[in-house]
Write an enzyme that holds these catalytic residues in place. Sequence first.
Site, PDB file in Angstrom:
ATOM      1  CE  LYS A  12       4.366   0.307   3.017  1.00 32.95           C
ATOM      2  NZ  LYS A  12       5.409   1.251   3.485  1.00 32.95           N
ATOM      3  CG  ASP A 137       2.982  -1.284   6.842  1.00 32.16           C
ATOM      4  OD1 ASP A 137       2.662  -0.288   7.523  1.00 32.16           O
ATOM      5  OD2 ASP A 137       4.099  -1.415   6.312  1.00 32.16           O
TER       6      ASP A 137
END
Length: 289
Positions: A12, A137
């Site tokens: 990401k 995350d």
Amino acid sequence: MNRELSARAYAKVNFGLRVLQKRDDGFHGIESIFQTVDLFDELTVTVSDVNGCTVRCDSMELPEKNTLTMAYSAFCEVAGTEVPPVSVLLKKGIPSGGGLGGGSSDAAALVRVLEKFCGIRLSYEQLDYVASKTGSDVFFFMHCDEQGHGCALVSGRGENVRDIKPVENLFLVMVFPEVSSSTKEAYALVDEAFTRGDVLISPEFDELELIYRRPPEKWTFINTFTPVISAKYEQIGRAIEALRNLGCDYAEMSGSGSTVFGVFTSRQEAESAVQELTGSWNCKLARTV
């Protein structure tokens, strides 16, 4: 039941990352847009005769307790069925410690495989529980689709995830400076900046998606970590400047670093930038997915 399955764990990037003042519980809130890109690790997961989850990585030595073993243990707590012991071969394609969420994505990819092994689907509440036991995350990656792709507004410690429609076909030139800053160090440097009164002006959280929908050359995102990390590691600032000099629409650091990326809307221009940078920088071309 299949005895071996493979899965990709996608990286990401953060489009904007505002770090808020430390909370009473000792943690920092964040406000960001997370989006996956087509840079990935690959997991080969095999049903094992050895209890638990064992992990072997092709390129680095992992600690005995890691995001994969933690996710496996938490999955076993909520699965409501017998979970087979597994061995995981991890082939790294995402640089470690670069602010790209590799370890967190690996954990979510393993959960998707375990669901298939067990023939179940965890609820979002159960997935969030696994994430809470694994890493901040991980919440985002648990909300990604079956392929591991996703885009979301993320806040709190990372546990508040609201999926949004991704902007596709953005081409990112990823630069990997040869410096390493731990997340712990990055937050300590931000706290020092807050103490000095150095606070960046940032868009409000409810403006982030509106900014994201604009052409990238009009983005006004900031990353709270960038000035404090680049002040200590000058290669960060030099990498951002190199990307801007090559005409990218937007350049910033991802997460707490040290990966830097430049956004292009033209693949040809992005490929040309990679050619220009190669030799001086370790870099790759990626695309939003």
